[in-house]
Scaffold this motif. Structure first.
Motif, PDB file in Angstrom:
ATOM      1  N   ALA A 213       0.832  -1.204   0.000  1.00  0.00           N
ATOM      2  CA  ALA A 213       0.000   0.000   0.000  1.00  0.00           C
ATOM      3  C   ALA A 213       0.869   1.256   0.000  1.00  0.00           C
ATOM      4  O   ALA A 213       0.554   2.251  -0.669  1.00  0.00           O
ATOM      5  CB  ALA A 213      -0.926   0.002   1.212  1.00  0.00           C
ATOM      6  N   LEU A 214       1.983   1.208   0.728  1.00  0.00           N
ATOM      7  CA  LEU A 214       2.882   2.353   0.825  1.00  0.00           C
ATOM      8  C   LEU A 214       3.515   2.663  -0.535  1.00  0.00           C
ATOM      9  O   LEU A 214       3.491   3.804  -1.011  1.00  0.00           O
ATOM     10  CB  LEU A 214       3.966   2.079   1.866  1.00  0.00           C
ATOM     11  N   MET A 215       4.065   1.636  -1.166  1.00  0.00           N
ATOM     12  CA  MET A 215       4.724   1.849  -2.450  1.00  0.00           C
ATOM     13  C   MET A 215       3.711   2.211  -3.537  1.00  0.00           C
ATOM     14  O   MET A 215       3.990   3.021  -4.421  1.00  0.00           O
ATOM     15  CB  MET A 215       5.512   0.603  -2.847  1.00  0.00           C
ATOM     16  N   LEU A 216       2.525   1.620  -3.480  1.00  0.00           N
ATOM     17  CA  LEU A 216       1.484   1.964  -4.445  1.00  0.00           C
ATOM     18  C   LEU A 216       1.109   3.439  -4.307  1.00  0.00           C
ATOM     19  O   LEU A 216       0.868   4.137  -5.306  1.00  0.00           O
ATOM     20  CB  LEU A 216       0.254   1.084  -4.216  1.00  0.00           C
ATOM     21  N   SER A 220       1.518   5.926  -7.398  1.00  0.00           N
ATOM     22  CA  SER A 220       0.302   6.508  -7.961  1.00  0.00           C
ATOM     23  C   SER A 220       0.273   8.019  -7.824  1.00  0.00           C
ATOM     24  O   SER A 220      -0.371   8.706  -8.608  1.00  0.00           O
ATOM     25  CB  SER A 220      -0.936   5.903  -7.292  1.00  0.00           C
ATOM     26  N   ASN A 221       0.971   8.551  -6.834  1.00  0.00           N
ATOM     27  CA  ASN A 221       1.009  10.003  -6.626  1.00  0.00           C
ATOM     28  C   ASN A 221       2.274  10.634  -7.208  1.00  0.00           C
ATOM     29  O   ASN A 221       2.487  11.838  -7.051  1.00  0.00           O
ATOM     30  CB  ASN A 221       0.912  10.326  -5.129  1.00  0.00           C
ATOM     31  N   GLY A 222       3.088   9.823  -7.871  1.00  0.00           N
ATOM     32  CA  GLY A 222       4.324  10.346  -8.452  1.00  0.00           C
ATOM     33  C   GLY A 222       5.249  10.942  -7.413  1.00  0.00           C
ATOM     34  O   GLY A 222       6.010  11.884  -7.692  1.00  0.00           O
ATOM     35  N   ASN A 223       5.171  10.384  -6.196  1.00  0.00           N
ATOM     36  CA  ASN A 223       5.941  10.951  -5.081  1.00  0.00           C
ATOM     37  C   ASN A 223       7.338  10.335  -5.054  1.00  0.00           C
ATOM     38  O   ASN A 223       7.661   9.501  -4.213  1.00  0.00           O
ATOM     39  CB  ASN A 223       5.193  10.668  -3.770  1.00  0.00           C
ATOM     40  N   VAL A 224       8.163  10.769  -5.992  1.00  0.00           N
ATOM     41  CA  VAL A 224       9.511  10.214  -6.118  1.00  0.00           C
ATOM     42  C   VAL A 224      10.354  10.528  -4.894  1.00  0.00           C
ATOM     43  O   VAL A 224      11.141   9.693  -4.424  1.00  0.00           O
ATOM     44  CB  VAL A 224      10.199  10.767  -7.391  1.00  0.00           C
ATOM     45  N   LYS A 225      10.159  11.702  -4.328  1.00  0.00           N
ATOM     46  CA  LYS A 225      10.964  12.111  -3.175  1.00  0.00           C
ATOM     47  C   LYS A 225      10.751  11.171  -1.994  1.00  0.00           C
ATOM     48  O   LYS A 225      11.706  10.702  -1.365  1.00  0.00           O
ATOM     49  CB  LYS A 225      10.600  13.544  -2.779  1.00  0.00           C
ATOM     50  N   ASP A 226       9.475  10.860  -1.686  1.00  0.00           N
ATOM     51  CA  ASP A 226       9.186   9.951  -0.563  1.00  0.00           C
ATOM     52  C   ASP A 226       9.611   8.524  -0.877  1.00  0.00           C
ATOM     53  O   ASP A 226      10.033   7.777   0.009  1.00  0.00           O
ATOM     54  CB  ASP A 226       7.687   9.972  -0.233  1.00  0.00           C
TER      55      ASP A 226
END
Length: 296
Positions: A213-216, A220-226
């Motif tokens: 769920a975390l990686m998805l 899905s949010n394009g959150n490359v930084k996180d």
């Protein structure tokens, strides 16, 4: 038959009736038993202690008030029927409470203030306070980035909903001596916790992260930084020479993973990641040096 004999025999008859009623339906008072009930009793007595009594004997000693006791052998058998070794053992079981009773009366006035205090103290509406703090099972760090949803389960009442505070904890007061709650989060696996007040010393609850769920969420949010931060945290958490084993169901063998391979497994949101379950881990100097997992 003296008064003591009368007292003990009346008690024995009541005990016999109680023993019989445990297995048969009949009036509580022996005087109300009819002929069919007496026959059932005769059979039950024979089954338990291998002896028979006539209907005349039953009427003489049980239905009516006899002026004398039955023979000692019958008294022993009746005592055995109600669970005692013999007539003497049955009488002794009644004598002990009688002797203690006189001692209790003698000192009751001394205990009275303490009894009153106990009634007042324990009769008060006391509340038990529960406090739980949550940590990430893999990283062994407090879960403080996002509040966790807590659902308090109460008997015969609607649930109560809470959230953890900035320290990753919550507190709840209740008159019950235990607390049952469900903890939920988008990035941790749902768990149901039951704790009693006596075991409340250990107030830390470890939660298994839902890495899928975390990686998805990151992807899905394009959150490359996180995503990069998560990968960096895993890299810091796992020792370079860590021994990582994948176990298979049914004792089908073991596969070893390198640190890089395991991190890659945990940072790509595939269906396989959703089925990863950490079985156990060994920490040294705050780093994982040994880990076993299975893919369900």
């Amino acid at each position: 038959m003296d008064k003591n004999d009368t007292y003990y025999f009346l008690k024995l008859k009541k005990a016999v009736a109680s023993a019989f009623l445990e297995r048969h339906g009949a009036p509580e008072s022996i005087k109300d038993w009819n002929g069919e009930t007496i026959v059932l009793f005769q059979e039950d007595l024979f089954e338990k202690v291998k002896t028979k009594v006539s209907e005349k004997w039953f009427y003489t000693y049980f239905k009516n008030e006899s002026e004398k006791l039955p023979r000692i052998d019958m008294l022993n058998l009746l005592a055995s029927y109600v669970g005692f070794e013999n007539w003497y053992a049955f009488k002794t079981s009644l004598e002990t409470p009688k002797k203690k009773k006189s001692v209790k009366k003698r000192y009751l006035f001394l205990l009275f203030p303490f009894i009153v205090f106990a009634i007042l103290y324990f009769g008060m509406d006391k509340e038990n306070e529960f406090r739980f703090c949550f940590v990430d099972e893999t990283r062994n760090t407090p879960i403080i980035n996002e509040p966790l949803d807590i659902k308090i389960i109460k008997d015969h009442e609607s649930p109560i909903y809470l959230k953890t505070d900035s320290s990753g904890c919550f507190t709840f007061k209740t008159k019950q001596d235990y607390l049952k709650f469900v903890v939920q989060s988008p990035f941790y696996k749902t768990d149901t916790i039951v704790r009693y007040i006596d075991s409340n010393i250990n107030r830390t609850v470890k939660l298994s992260s839902d890495d899928y769920a975390l990686m998805l969420h990151y992807y899905s949010n394009g959150n490359v930084k996180d995503w990069e931060k998560h990968k960096s945290q895993l890299n810091d958490l796992i020792a370079e020479d860590a021994k990582i084993y994948q176990l298979f169901d049914g004792n089908m063998g073991v596969e070893m993973y390198s640190k890089a391979e395991f991190i890659r497994l945990l940072t790509i949101p595939t269906q396989r990641l959703k089925r990863v379950k950490i079985l156990n881990k060994t920490m040294r100097n705050e780093k994982i040096v040994k880990l076993k997992f299975i893919i369900k």
